[in-house]
Scaffold this active site. Structure first.
Site, PDB file in Angstrom:
ATOM      1  N   GLU A  37     167.663  50.696  91.393  1.00 54.19           N
ATOM      2  CA  GLU A  37     169.082  50.625  91.053  1.00 54.19           C
ATOM      3  C   GLU A  37     169.775  49.977  92.247  1.00 54.19           C
ATOM      4  O   GLU A  37     169.630  50.456  93.373  1.00 54.19           O
ATOM      5  CB  GLU A  37     169.624  52.046  90.819  1.00 54.19           C
ATOM      6  CG  GLU A  37     171.061  52.042  90.348  1.00 54.19           C
ATOM      7  CD  GLU A  37     171.586  53.458  90.087  1.00 54.19           C
ATOM      8  OE1 GLU A  37     170.792  54.414  90.068  1.00 54.19           O
ATOM      9  OE2 GLU A  37     172.810  53.573  89.915  1.00 54.19           O
ATOM     10  N   ARG A 262     157.180  61.849  94.587  1.00 51.65           N
ATOM     11  CA  ARG A 262     157.859  60.934  95.490  1.00 51.65           C
ATOM     12  C   ARG A 262     157.445  61.223  96.930  1.00 51.65           C
ATOM     13  O   ARG A 262     156.932  62.290  97.249  1.00 51.65           O
ATOM     14  CB  ARG A 262     159.369  61.043  95.340  1.00 51.65           C
ATOM     15  CG  ARG A 262     159.940  62.418  95.632  1.00 51.65           C
ATOM     16  CD  ARG A 262     161.347  62.580  95.082  1.00 51.65           C
ATOM     17  NE  ARG A 262     162.280  61.647  95.665  1.00 51.65           N
ATOM     18  CZ  ARG A 262     162.980  60.760  94.961  1.00 51.65           C
ATOM     19  NH1 ARG A 262     162.832  60.683  93.668  1.00 51.65           N
ATOM     20  NH2 ARG A 262     163.826  59.957  95.544  1.00 51.65           N
ATOM     21  N   LYS A 272     169.350  57.674  98.806  1.00 48.19           N
ATOM     22  CA  LYS A 272     170.297  56.589  99.077  1.00 48.19           C
ATOM     23  C   LYS A 272     171.704  57.125  99.305  1.00 48.19           C
ATOM     24  O   LYS A 272     172.446  56.589 100.114  1.00 48.19           O
ATOM     25  CB  LYS A 272     170.283  55.601  97.912  1.00 48.19           C
ATOM     26  CG  LYS A 272     169.104  54.655  97.974  1.00 48.19           C
ATOM     27  CD  LYS A 272     169.188  53.593  96.905  1.00 48.19           C
ATOM     28  CE  LYS A 272     168.658  54.131  95.602  1.00 48.19           C
ATOM     29  NZ  LYS A 272     168.526  53.113  94.556  1.00 48.19           N
TER      30      LYS A 272
HETATM   31  P1  ATP Z   1     167.269  57.722  95.728  1.00 47.29           P
HETATM   32  O1  ATP Z   1     166.980  59.146  95.400  1.00 47.29           O
HETATM   33  O2  ATP Z   1     166.919  57.329  97.112  1.00 47.29           O
HETATM   34  O3  ATP Z   1     168.631  57.279  95.356  1.00 47.29           O
HETATM   35  P2  ATP Z   1     166.335  56.546  93.326  1.00 47.29           P
HETATM   36  O4  ATP Z   1     165.183  57.102  92.611  1.00 47.29           O
HETATM   37  O5  ATP Z   1     167.662  56.817  92.741  1.00 47.29           O
HETATM   38  O6  ATP Z   1     166.219  56.925  94.853  1.00 47.29           O
HETATM   39  P3  ATP Z   1     165.884  53.897  92.464  1.00 47.29           P
HETATM   40  O7  ATP Z   1     166.512  52.657  92.935  1.00 47.29           O
HETATM   41  O8  ATP Z   1     166.179  54.371  91.093  1.00 47.29           O
HETATM   42  O9  ATP Z   1     166.238  54.997  93.522  1.00 47.29           O
HETATM   43  O10 ATP Z   1     164.317  53.822  92.689  1.00 47.29           O
HETATM   44  C1  ATP Z   1     163.536  52.742  92.282  1.00 47.29           C
HETATM   45  C2  ATP Z   1     162.120  53.187  92.107  1.00 47.29           C
HETATM   46  O11 ATP Z   1     161.628  53.746  93.324  1.00 47.29           O
HETATM   47  C3  ATP Z   1     162.027  54.275  91.063  1.00 47.29           C
HETATM   48  O12 ATP Z   1     160.914  54.002  90.252  1.00 47.29           O
HETATM   49  C4  ATP Z   1     161.823  55.530  91.844  1.00 47.29           C
HETATM   50  O13 ATP Z   1     161.069  56.441  91.113  1.00 47.29           O
HETATM   51  C5  ATP Z   1     161.110  55.028  93.088  1.00 47.29           C
HETATM   52  N1  ATP Z   1     161.385  55.884  94.236  1.00 47.29           N
HETATM   53  C6  ATP Z   1     162.575  56.246  94.724  1.00 47.29           C
HETATM   54  N2  ATP Z   1     162.454  57.089  95.770  1.00 47.29           N
HETATM   55  C7  ATP Z   1     161.126  57.280  95.947  1.00 47.29           C
HETATM   56  C8  ATP Z   1     160.333  58.048  96.865  1.00 47.29           C
HETATM   57  N3  ATP Z   1     160.878  58.795  97.811  1.00 47.29           N
HETATM   58  N4  ATP Z   1     158.995  57.982  96.750  1.00 47.29           N
HETATM   59  C9  ATP Z   1     158.422  57.221  95.806  1.00 47.29           C
HETATM   60  N5  ATP Z   1     159.097  56.476  94.915  1.00 47.29           N
HETATM   61  C10 ATP Z   1     160.436  56.500  94.976  1.00 47.29           C
HETATM   62 MG    MG Z   2     166.878  56.288  90.269  1.00 46.19          MG
END
Ligand code: ATP
Ligand code: MG
Length: 699
Positions: A37, A262, A272
């Site tokens: 995102e 994760r 983020k």
């Molecule tokens: P955040 O919690 O940091 O905002 P998010 O999941 O909202 O992370 P996205 O941009 O939606 O951020 O993530 C893109 C991809 O990266 C998704 O498939 C998500 O599952 C993966 N991802 C995000 N954080 C992690 C993590 N700590 N470990 C492994 N994969 C991750």
């Molecule tokens: Mg997400």
């Protein structure tokens, strides 16, 4: 198709893919995607997902898309999109022409919504957001049906169309899927598919004033792109039945969702939202601050893409959440840099050394190895002259036991140069500070060996004063003082920020060859660590280096301790997230220290003069402790659960660790620690039964 790469560590996702390939489930295809995102910069957790998705596609001869999950209109998206593309490329992956945006599917998603309405599977609801939440029920209480749930199809079509045309205000209506308000899975209780949001979108502009929810977008986006294996983090496990429901009702291609745990990393945060808070609050200099766990921060710090990929490979994938020790990431980096970083000499805290028997105007160019690990890296010359700088730490006027470096009367080796002996210490008359050392050198020892076989206790790095260049060096420590800054819901994670995470040294001296060092290039400063030329702030006129990582490998120690205690070989643990890294992060095994180390801890008798609870922190108590210094010290102690009435502590004699660096906490400065014993349930302070006085030494 390229044959599967079986040299990689097996994991449960690979097992699924290999099974699917065997049964020809997706026509023999492997097609994954990385779906960020664009609402922030990527962090090391995303690197895990990137390496996994692109890595699987590479290993099974498939494809991996880059898809921006941009259903939510928000401001900074363009900057974030660019940074994400840069980071994925830097990590070494290529999405070729497959750059997609969920927003490109808005038209298709609208059609899908109409289809569900026509099937009687979706309805427009006039309840407010609060009412919808209330009607949804809880895990123990079933939901209630909205009074608008049974609107006729025609009315739903009409209202949805008018939602789209902008006839209604934000939040006044939503489109919901008509599933089951009594479903045990809350995601299935008529989830929202569309909401009204009169907002500008970075790509679709003002074309839309209704936006699909993430849940109504993600599965269909995968389907549209023909994704075979849709890999996501565990929190989406409960959403899978909903995605499957949409796919089935719409009758479209079914991607298979697979969830994995994760990455959590010690001494940092991985959300983020929190990282944005650090950036916006000015706690760091930006998303690419070298202390940030972002890809851009790690890059600026001097991390290599190879080391990050290696790290992601080693942690593997699992189904269970755990925390990985940041020492493992640093270990991967050291291993990589050790092979390729050229060695140079730099002095961070210079101490002047005058070789009184070395001719004033003599200059020698001495041969130095560029990398003892890599014979192909060759040699260079470094200038040597009468006046040099060595590290302040490498000299002690009054050396303690086991200090083998330079001291009055003592002889040491200068790397690639000569033996020198300290004959005089010149001090500032007023302050008593050491200004310079006078030493003699032994011309017979050129190159670093003495013909008579004389031994020295240490080899020091050095630079020639007149030839060296001035440089700024930034030393980094962990951004947080605790392994898990988010463990405690009551305390804001920023309370654990490390006030000493950045130390800037401005009077460092580096060997002259670094004048032309390219931005971003990495070096080992001998005996000090790995450093990189700051890509933003460094110039030939003003050199700036970031310390990437020290030479001391705590991971190797952790691993040794782990092997000794579990008897398991390291190879066995490789590729599992429950490996030593995870366990040690939560239950660190005591590192061995020497008695000398321990005797550096200054333990004192203290008497508690004041004790009070802190507003907003259940566990912390504010103590004012008299340790015989004339003024009491303020100490925040995490003993609140054991002493619900802090007043009872007043007058108690306690043991205080008195020589800790004061620590900034959100409530104020804590000037020490009070020792306590027991576990969570039985916590109590350690105290005395005799009559010691405040300030007495505890031994
Ligand atoms: P955040 O919690 O940091 O905002 P998010 O999941 O909202 O992370 P996205 O941009 O939606 O951020 O993530 C893109 C991809 O990266 C998704 O498939 C998500 O599952 C993966 N991802 C995000 N954080 C992690 C993590 N700590 N470990 C492994 N994969 C991750
Ligand atoms: Mg997400």
């Amino acid at each position: 198709m390229t044959p599967p790469d079986t040299t990689r560590t097996p994991n449960f996702i690979r097992t699924i893919i290999e099974e699917d390939l065997k049964t020809n489930k997706h026509g023999g295809r492997v097609h994954t995607r990385f779906p960020p995102e664009p609402n922030g910069y990527l962090h090391i957790g995303h690197a895990k997902s990137i390496c996994l998705n692109f890595g699987l596609a590479r290993d099974y001869g498939g494809l991996c898309n880059l898809r921006f999950d941009d259903t939510n209109p928000s401001k900074e998206e363009k900057e974030y999109v660019e940074s994400i593309k840069k980071d994925v490329r830097w990590l070494g992956f290529d999405w070729e022409d497959r750059e997609f945006y969920a927003s490109d599917y808005f038209g298709q998603l609208y059609e899908y919504a109409l289809l569900l309405i026509r099937k009687g599977k979706a309805y427009v609801d006039d309840l407010s957001a609060d009412e919808i939440r209330d009607y949804r029920g809880t895990l123990t209480r079933p939901g209630r049906e909205s009074p608008y749930r049974n609107r006729p199809v025609e009315e739903n079509l009409d209202l949805f169309e008018r939602m789209r045309k902008g006839e209604f205000g934000d939040g006044s209506r939503v489109l919901r899927a008509k599933i089951d308000m009594a479903a045990p899975n809350l995601n299935m209780r008529d989830p929202v598919m569309y909401r009204i949001l009169h907002a500008h979108h970075h790509r679709s502009g003002d074309a839309w004033c209704i936006y699909p929810t993430y849940d109504f977008t993600h599965g269909q986006s995968d389907s549209i792109e023909g994704i075979t294996h849709s890999i996501c983090t565990l929190e989406f496990e409960d959403h899978r039945p909903l995605y499957d429901w949409f796919i089935e009702e719409l009758g479209i291609y079914h991607s298979q969702q697979i969830e994995f745990a994760r990455l959590n990393l010690s001494y940092t945060v991985m959300s983020k939202r929190m990282l944005l808070e650090l950036v916006e609050g000015g706690y760091v200099t930006g998303w690419d601050d070298s202390r940030m766990p972002t890809i851009s921060g790690l890059r600026r710090r001097g991390y290599t893409p190879e080391s990050i990929r290696d790290f992601c490979e080693r942690i593997g994938v699992a189904k269970k959440e755990s925390m990985v020790d940041i020492a493992l990431l640093e270990h991967c980096l050291r291993e990589d840099l050790n092979k390729r970083a050229p060695r140079v000499m730099a002095v961070l805290r210079p101490l002047k050394v005058v070789l009184i028997n070395y001719p004033e105007d003599k200059l020698e160019e001495l041969d130095a190895l560029n990398n003892p690990e890599d014979p192909g890296a060759g040699t260079r010359t470094v200038p040597f002259s009468r006046v040099l700088y060595i590290e302040q730490d490498d000299f002690r006027e009054d050396p303690p036991k086991k200090f083998y470096r330079l001291a009055p009367g003592r002889e040491v080796r200068l790397r690639y140069a000569y033996f020198i002996r300290c004959v005089d210490v010149v001090k500032d008359q007023k302050t008593g500070e050491i200004r310079e050392l006078h030493c003699t050198y032994d011309p017979e020892t050129r190159g670093g060996d003495s013909p008579d076989g004389r031994k020295v206790g240490a080899t020091l790095h050095w630079v020639s004063a007149a030839h060296s260049l001035q440089a700024e060096v930034r030393l980094y420590d962990q951004l947080f003082t605790v392994q898990n800054p988010t463990i405690d819901e009551e305390t804001d994670f920023k309370a654990y920020l490390n006030p000493d995470s950045l130390e800037t040294l401005t009077d460092c001296r580096v060997e002259p060859g670094l004048k032309a060092a390219a931005p971003g290039s990495r070096y080992q400063f001998e005996r000090l660590g790995y450093f990189c030329v700051d890509p933003g702030d460094s110039s030939p006129e003003r050199l700036v280096f970031n310390r990437t990582v020290t030479l001391r490998d705590t991971w190797a120690k952790i691993q040794k301790a782990g092997e000794a205690s579990s008897g398991k070989a390291h190879e066995e643990a490789k590729g599992r997230e429950t490996m030593h890294a995870g366990r040690h992060a939560i239950e660190p095994i005591g590192e061995e220290i020497s008695i000398e180390d321990f005797s550096r801890i200054d333990l004192r008798v203290g008497i508690i003069r004041e004790a009070s609870a802190l507003e907003g922190a259940k566990k912390l108590i504010r103590l004012m402790v008299d340790i015989g210094e004339g003024r009491p010290r303020q100490i925040f102690a995490g003993i609140g659960s054991a002493y619900p009435e802090p007043g009872t502590l007043i007058g108690r004699k306690v043991i205080v660790v008195a020589n800790l660096k004061p620590r900034k906490m959100s409530f104020g400065i804590s000037e020490g620690m009070v020792l306590s014993g027991g576990d969570k349930e039985r916590l109590c302070i350690t105290t005395f039964d005799g009559d010691p006085l405040p300030g007495d030494k505890v031994s």
